[in-house]
Design a protein around this motif. Structure first.
Motif, short mmCIF file in Angstrom:
data_model
loop_
_atom_site.label_atom_id
_atom_site.label_comp_id
_atom_site.label_asym_id
_atom_site.label_seq_id
_atom_site.Cartn_x
_atom_site.Cartn_y
_atom_site.Cartn_z
N VAL A 263 -15.49 -5.58 -1.30
CA VAL A 263 -14.05 -5.70 -1.06
C VAL A 263 -13.79 -6.78 -0.01
CG1 VAL A 263 -12.06 -4.53 -0.02
CG2 VAL A 263 -13.40 -3.39 -1.78
N GLY A 264 -14.58 -6.77 1.06
CA GLY A 264 -14.43 -7.78 2.10
C GLY A 264 -14.71 -9.18 1.59
N ALA A 267 -11.87 -10.33 -0.69
CA ALA A 267 -10.69 -10.66 0.11
C ALA A 267 -10.87 -12.01 0.80
CB ALA A 267 -10.43 -9.56 1.14
N SER A 298 -8.62 -5.27 12.50
CA SER A 298 -9.40 -4.62 11.45
C SER A 298 -10.65 -3.94 12.01
CB SER A 298 -9.80 -5.64 10.38
OG SER A 298 -10.67 -6.63 10.92
N LEU A 312 -12.23 1.06 4.01
CA LEU A 312 -12.00 0.07 2.96
C LEU A 312 -10.89 -0.90 3.35
CD1 LEU A 312 -12.32 2.32 -0.22
CD2 LEU A 312 -14.00 0.71 0.69
N ALA A 313 -9.83 -0.37 3.98
CA ALA A 313 -8.75 -1.24 4.44
C ALA A 313 -9.25 -2.20 5.51
CB ALA A 313 -7.59 -0.40 4.98
N ALA A 316 -11.17 -5.04 3.88
CA ALA A 316 -10.29 -5.98 3.19
C ALA A 316 -9.57 -6.89 4.18
CB ALA A 316 -9.27 -5.22 2.34
N GLY A 319 -11.92 -9.33 5.72
CA GLY A 319 -12.21 -10.41 4.79
C GLY A 319 -11.14 -11.49 4.82
#
Length: 416
Positions: A263-264, A267, A298, A312-313, A316, A319
């Motif tokens: 995910v990172g 992003a 983050s 997960l947020a 992201a 990233g």
């Protein structure tokens, strides 16, 4: 201010991006095989870690010498020599019959990696016009990101077939990348609209900015601090601590760690589509402030009680921040030293390598003696230093304005 389209980037930028993709793809292929290959010699976990860190350590200690070679021999020659060095040492490492030999070849490969990295970034910043330096850096980093996403999946499969196969394929990809660079990179080309050299400094191509002048600039110091944070978190702590955090704190499987890292990376790849344009059109200073703010926030989320959604947020958002922190500091260094400044670029690269080496060690020790939360809190503080440095940057009307005054003062016009 009218900004040219991305299609008008110098050809060298596109060539270097292809080379970066091939290098990152090969490195991603070989990365999963390194611990397995080292373990096959019957050594312990500490020795396996040494095989991984030897490459990074020798890359760090040899970067400054690589910068001096760039100023003496030129980027094209040093870039090809670095790729050839890594190719030969990697190929031989895949055929090594003892752990000391394997370790020595890995260390020698780090020297070649430093030569390539410093030469490539120095050339990129020299040929890119001031109005396009952010996009040039983002395009170059995009090559690394795409190669880095594709490589590990392929490498894991190949390592199952033969532990030596990933090393040989990586060596082959580096030889192809070096030949591609020699064929398509033209020696001696510089940006046509590079700002005029500062008064009293002489010809920019003949007199690269000295390190003493660079260290007197808040712009250079901000770029160093931001790049240190990139190395600390993006190349260090994220890879070493996040998988353990997911398993031990979140109670999830390793697959969830892979999802978070993916995910990172996705992003970051998406962010790179816009980060370079932001750096060029919006300005270096606000772009760096935004990137450093997102990175700090983050990572601070991970200091809170563990939660899968928050994790997960965090990946992201980090990233997205990394897409800015991977391009804006490099653009600042290019504004500061538009001539062939190998040593200025080398120290800039060393800042990220220092973070990549020390970050996992410090964060790992803090986790052992205290908690994951303390380790992430210290990492947040390191990224926060980048935010403080970004806020301290001087303001100006245009990042592409001709420099004036002393070399140390001129970069202020590049920050906005």
């Amino acid at each position: 201010m009218r900004v040219r389209g991305a299609g008008e980037l110098p050809r060298e930028v596109r060539v270097l991006s292809v080379v970066a993709f091939m290098v990152a793809l090969g490195f991603g292929i070989v990365s999963p095989a390194i611990p397995l290959y080292a373990r096959a010699f019957g050594v312990g976990t500490t020795a396996v870690g040494l095989a991984v860190s030897a490459f990074a350590f020798f890359r760090f200690v040899s970067a400054f010498s690589g910068g001096a070679l760039v100023e003496r021999l030129g980027e094209r020659v040093v870039l090809a020599a670095g790729l050839l060095t890594v190719a030969v040492t990697t190929g031989l490492a895949g055929l090594a019959d003892s752990f000391p030999l394997f370790l020595g070849l890995r260390a020698a490969g780090g020297i070649g990696s430093a030569l390539f990295t410093v030469a490539a970034l120095s050339l990129l910043l020299r040929v890119a016009p001031p109005t396009h330096r952010g996009r040039a850096a983002a395009t170059y980093q995009g090559g690394f990101i795409l190669g880095g996403i594709a490589g590990p999946a392929v490498g894991g499969l190949l390592a199952e077939l033969s532990p030596s196969l990933p090393f040989l394929l990586y060596a082959g990809s580096l030889i192809v990348a070096g030949g591609f660079g020699l064929l398509f990179l033209r020696p001696g080309k510089a940006a046509a609209d590079t700002p005029a050299p500062a008064a009293g400094t002489g010809d920019a191509e003949a007199r690269p900015l000295t390190l003493s002048a660079a260290f007197r600039s808040r712009v250079y110091l901000a770029a160093l601090v931001a790049h240190l944070g990139v190395g600390w978190m993006l190349f260090g702590v994220r890879n070493s601590l996040i998988p353990l955090y997911v398993v031990e704190e979140l109670g999830r499987t390793v697959a969830w760690a892979g999802v978070g890292l993916l995910v990172g990376s996705l992003a970051q790849a998406l962010g790179l589509l816009r980060s370079g344009r932001l750096a060029d059109a919006w300005g270096r200073r606000p772009s760096l402030v935004l990137g450093a703010s997102l990175a700090t926030a983050s990572t601070a989320v991970l200091v809170l009680p563990p939660a899968t959604g928050a994790f997960l947020a965090s990946m992201a958002v980090f990233g997205l921040s990394a897409s800015l922190l991977s391009s804006v500091p490099a653009a600042l260094v290019g504004d500061l030293s538009p001539a062939r400044g190998g040593r200025v670029v080398a120290v800039f690269q060393m800042a990220a390598d220092l973070g990549a080496v020390t970050g996992p060690l410090v964060a790992g020790w803090l986790t052992d003696v205290a908690s994951y939360q303390l380790a992430f809190a210290v990492s947040t503080a390191v990224l926060g230093l980048g935010l403080v440095a970004a806020l301290a940057l001087p303001r100006a009307q245009s990042s592409a304005a001709p420099a004036s005054g002393t070399p140390a003062a001129a970069p202020g016009a590049a920050a906005r």
